[in-house]
Scaffold this motif. Sequence first.
Motif, PDB file in Angstrom:
ATOM      1  N   LEU A 185       0.835  -1.204   0.000  1.00 28.65           N
ATOM      2  CA  LEU A 185       0.000   0.000   0.000  1.00 28.65           C
ATOM      3  C   LEU A 185       0.872   1.256   0.000  1.00 28.65           C
ATOM      4  N   LEU A 186       0.325   2.345  -0.525  1.00 26.87           N
ATOM      5  CA  LEU A 186       1.033   3.620  -0.488  1.00 26.87           C
ATOM      6  C   LEU A 186       0.727   4.328   0.827  1.00 26.87           C
ATOM      7  N   PRO A 187       1.719   4.940   1.470  1.00 27.09           N
ATOM      8  CA  PRO A 187       1.447   5.656   2.714  1.00 27.09           C
ATOM      9  C   PRO A 187       0.423   6.778   2.531  1.00 27.09           C
ATOM     10  N   SER A 188       0.350   7.354   1.342  1.00 29.64           N
ATOM     11  CA  SER A 188      -0.639   8.409   1.103  1.00 29.64           C
ATOM     12  C   SER A 188      -2.068   7.902   1.212  1.00 29.64           C
ATOM     13  N   ASP A 189      -2.257   6.586   1.055  1.00 24.81           N
ATOM     14  CA  ASP A 189      -3.602   6.010   1.128  1.00 24.81           C
ATOM     15  C   ASP A 189      -4.206   6.137   2.522  1.00 24.81           C
ATOM     16  N   PHE A 190      -3.362   6.307   3.539  1.00 27.55           N
ATOM     17  CA  PHE A 190      -3.911   6.387   4.897  1.00 27.55           C
ATOM     18  C   PHE A 190      -3.209   7.413   5.767  1.00 27.55           C
ATOM     19  N   LYS A 191      -2.491   8.361   5.144  1.00 29.93           N
ATOM     20  CA  LYS A 191      -1.768   9.365   5.914  1.00 29.93           C
ATOM     21  C   LYS A 191      -2.707  10.264   6.714  1.00 29.93           C
ATOM     22  N   ASP A 192      -3.926  10.508   6.185  1.00 28.06           N
ATOM     23  CA  ASP A 192      -4.857  11.389   6.881  1.00 28.06           C
ATOM     24  C   ASP A 192      -5.333  10.784   8.196  1.00 28.06           C
ATOM     25  N   ALA A 193      -5.317   9.438   8.300  1.00 27.62           N
ATOM     26  CA  ALA A 193      -5.769   8.780   9.524  1.00 27.62           C
ATOM     27  C   ALA A 193      -4.772   8.931  10.668  1.00 27.62           C
ATOM     28  N   THR A 194      -3.539   9.311  10.359  1.00 26.99           N
ATOM     29  CA  THR A 194      -2.500   9.403  11.383  1.00 26.99           C
ATOM     30  C   THR A 194      -2.632  10.642  12.258  1.00 26.99           C
ATOM     31  N   GLY A 195      -3.248  11.710  11.716  1.00 29.26           N
ATOM     32  CA  GLY A 195      -3.336  12.966  12.448  1.00 29.26           C
ATOM     33  C   GLY A 195      -2.051  13.768  12.421  1.00 29.26           C
ATOM     34  N   ARG A 196      -1.001  13.230  11.796  1.00 29.97           N
ATOM     35  CA  ARG A 196       0.285  13.941  11.695  1.00 29.97           C
ATOM     36  C   ARG A 196       1.021  13.511  10.425  1.00 29.97           C
ATOM     37  N   PRO A 197       0.462  13.807   9.253  1.00 33.43           N
ATOM     38  CA  PRO A 197       1.079  13.362   7.998  1.00 33.43           C
ATOM     39  C   PRO A 197       2.494  13.893   7.790  1.00 33.43           C
ATOM     40  N   GLU A 198       2.829  15.002   8.420  1.00 31.80           N
ATOM     41  CA  GLU A 198       4.194  15.546   8.276  1.00 31.80           C
ATOM     42  C   GLU A 198       5.224  14.692   9.012  1.00 31.80           C
ATOM     43  N   LYS A 199       4.766  13.840   9.945  1.00 32.38           N
ATOM     44  CA  LYS A 199       5.659  12.960  10.697  1.00 32.38           C
ATOM     45  C   LYS A 199       5.362  11.496  10.398  1.00 32.38           C
ATOM     46  N   PHE A 200       4.988  11.209   9.161  1.00 34.50           N
ATOM     47  CA  PHE A 200       4.582   9.860   8.776  1.00 34.50           C
ATOM     48  C   PHE A 200       5.179   9.502   7.429  1.00 34.50           C
ATOM     49  N   LEU A 201       5.684   8.278   7.308  1.00 35.61           N
ATOM     50  CA  LEU A 201       6.210   7.776   6.038  1.00 35.61           C
ATOM     51  C   LEU A 201       6.326   6.259   6.080  1.00 35.61           C
ATOM     52  N   ALA A 202       6.601   5.666   4.926  1.00 37.70           N
ATOM     53  CA  ALA A 202       6.775   4.216   4.843  1.00 37.70           C
ATOM     54  C   ALA A 202       8.196   3.838   5.248  1.00 37.70           C
ATOM     55  N   TYR A 203       8.294   2.699   5.926  1.00 41.39           N
ATOM     56  CA  TYR A 203       9.562   2.195   6.440  1.00 41.39           C
ATOM     57  C   TYR A 203       9.491   0.679   6.286  1.00 41.39           C
ATOM     58  N   HIS A 204       9.836   0.190   5.112  1.00 43.85           N
ATOM     59  CA  HIS A 204       9.566  -1.204   4.753  1.00 43.85           C
ATOM     60  C   HIS A 204      10.792  -2.092   4.936  1.00 43.85           C
ATOM     61  N   PHE A 205      10.646  -3.084   5.810  1.00 45.63           N
ATOM     62  CA  PHE A 205      11.700  -4.052   6.085  1.00 45.63           C
ATOM     63  C   PHE A 205      11.508  -5.295   5.223  1.00 45.63           C
ATOM     64  N   ALA A 206      12.608  -5.934   4.843  1.00 41.18           N
ATOM     65  CA  ALA A 206      12.544  -7.220   4.160  1.00 41.18           C
ATOM     66  C   ALA A 206      12.419  -8.332   5.199  1.00 41.18           C
ATOM     67  N   ASN A 207      11.920  -9.490   4.786  1.00 39.66           N
ATOM     68  CA  ASN A 207      11.861 -10.638   5.683  1.00 39.66           C
ATOM     69  C   ASN A 207      13.279 -11.103   6.025  1.00 39.66           C
ATOM     70  N   ASN A 208      13.416 -11.767   7.182  1.00 35.49           N
ATOM     71  CA  ASN A 208      14.734 -12.197   7.677  1.00 35.49           C
ATOM     72  C   ASN A 208      15.689 -11.001   7.768  1.00 35.49           C
ATOM     73  N   ILE A 209      15.278 -10.004   8.543  1.00 34.49           N
ATOM     74  CA  ILE A 209      16.008  -8.739   8.533  1.00 34.49           C
ATOM     75  C   ILE A 209      17.381  -8.835   9.191  1.00 34.49           C
ATOM     76  N   HIS A 210      17.643  -9.898   9.947  1.00 35.02           N
ATOM     77  CA  HIS A 210      18.990 -10.038  10.497  1.00 35.02           C
ATOM     78  C   HIS A 210      19.997 -10.407   9.411  1.00 35.02           C
ATOM     79  N   ILE A 211      19.496 -10.876   8.262  1.00 31.13           N
ATOM     80  CA  ILE A 211      20.357 -11.182   7.120  1.00 31.13           C
ATOM     81  C   ILE A 211      20.162 -10.141   6.019  1.00 31.13           C
ATOM     82  N   ALA A 212      18.904  -9.910   5.629  1.00 36.35           N
ATOM     83  CA  ALA A 212      18.581  -8.896   4.617  1.00 36.35           C
ATOM     84  C   ALA A 212      18.321  -7.576   5.340  1.00 36.35           C
TER      85      ALA A 212
END
Length: 312
Positions: free
Chosen positions: A124-151
């Motif tokens: 999903l795009l963060p813009s799809d639900f940024k308004d629900a956060t109440g603070r879009p200026e302090k909100f963004l996507a932060y996407h981790f890969a699976n097995n993050i201790h390796i990837a």
Amino acid sequence: MTKTKTVSVLGAGNLGAQIAYRLAFYGHDVTSYDINDDAIEAAKRRVQTIAGNYTRDLEGVSEDTAAAAAAAITFTTTLEDAARDADYVIEAVPENLEIKRDTYTRLARFLPEKTVLLTNTSTLLPSDFKDATGRPEKFLAYHFANNIHIANVVEVMPTRDTNPEIVEQVIEFAQTMGMRPIRLHREHAKYIINSFYSTWVDQARDMWVKGVADIETLDEVAAMIAGSEQLSPFLAQDNTGLGVAYEITKNRAATGDPLAAEFSRRLKQEFIDKGNIGKESGQGFYVYDENGNPTGLSEAAKKKYPPVDPGK
């Protein structure tokens, strides 16, 4: 490392638990939130498995060090506790737009002014639900890969409303938990990682549903081409969890794609409803031994299904 941060992770499933553990391993104060006591008990077991993975896979990590990180995580079933004094909240709830919007709406009234919100959404795009956060200026996507201790990469993707200073702040924050931040310059559905990965997996799912080849053959060919079982599509979905695969494919099915609709139906009725959600449960497309090694296809994966012809 910079100053220790207070961080809450919303959702303690496969990846949420990995993120919480990673933060604790690197010395941050971590709270892991999920919706009920059963989910929390499952999360605690998941964290113990992750601790074992660090000991097994990373050089120089002792059992005592890994266990100490697991013990340092605080668990809660209330959003108020999760929000309390948080510098960052990392959201990793199911990949469902309405669930995400509802979670942020309920969370908003408990948040300190300082809190930065980060979503681990993978499609999903963060813009799809940024308004629900109440603070879009302090909100963004932060996407981790699976097995993050390796990837150990995290994709940093702001919206048009994200304060550029916050972007720089979270890039630095990634480095305090041993992650390599990957900066995206504009919003892009599926990001970089899943743009590559989902194309690979979607093709495999479609060929299975159309009856082109069986799961074992598709995984074998994929591993041969990629040079690694990591990109065997069905084995990889077991590792991520079939609940995640279901939510993602359900979104695609909603567009009217008959192949995605049939794949979603099989996942729900033949696997998930029977408690077989992948490697974590001991069975998904494959059956796993006590050490987490696949021993062969599950009965549901071997079952002969009527092929779907999308042209009809």
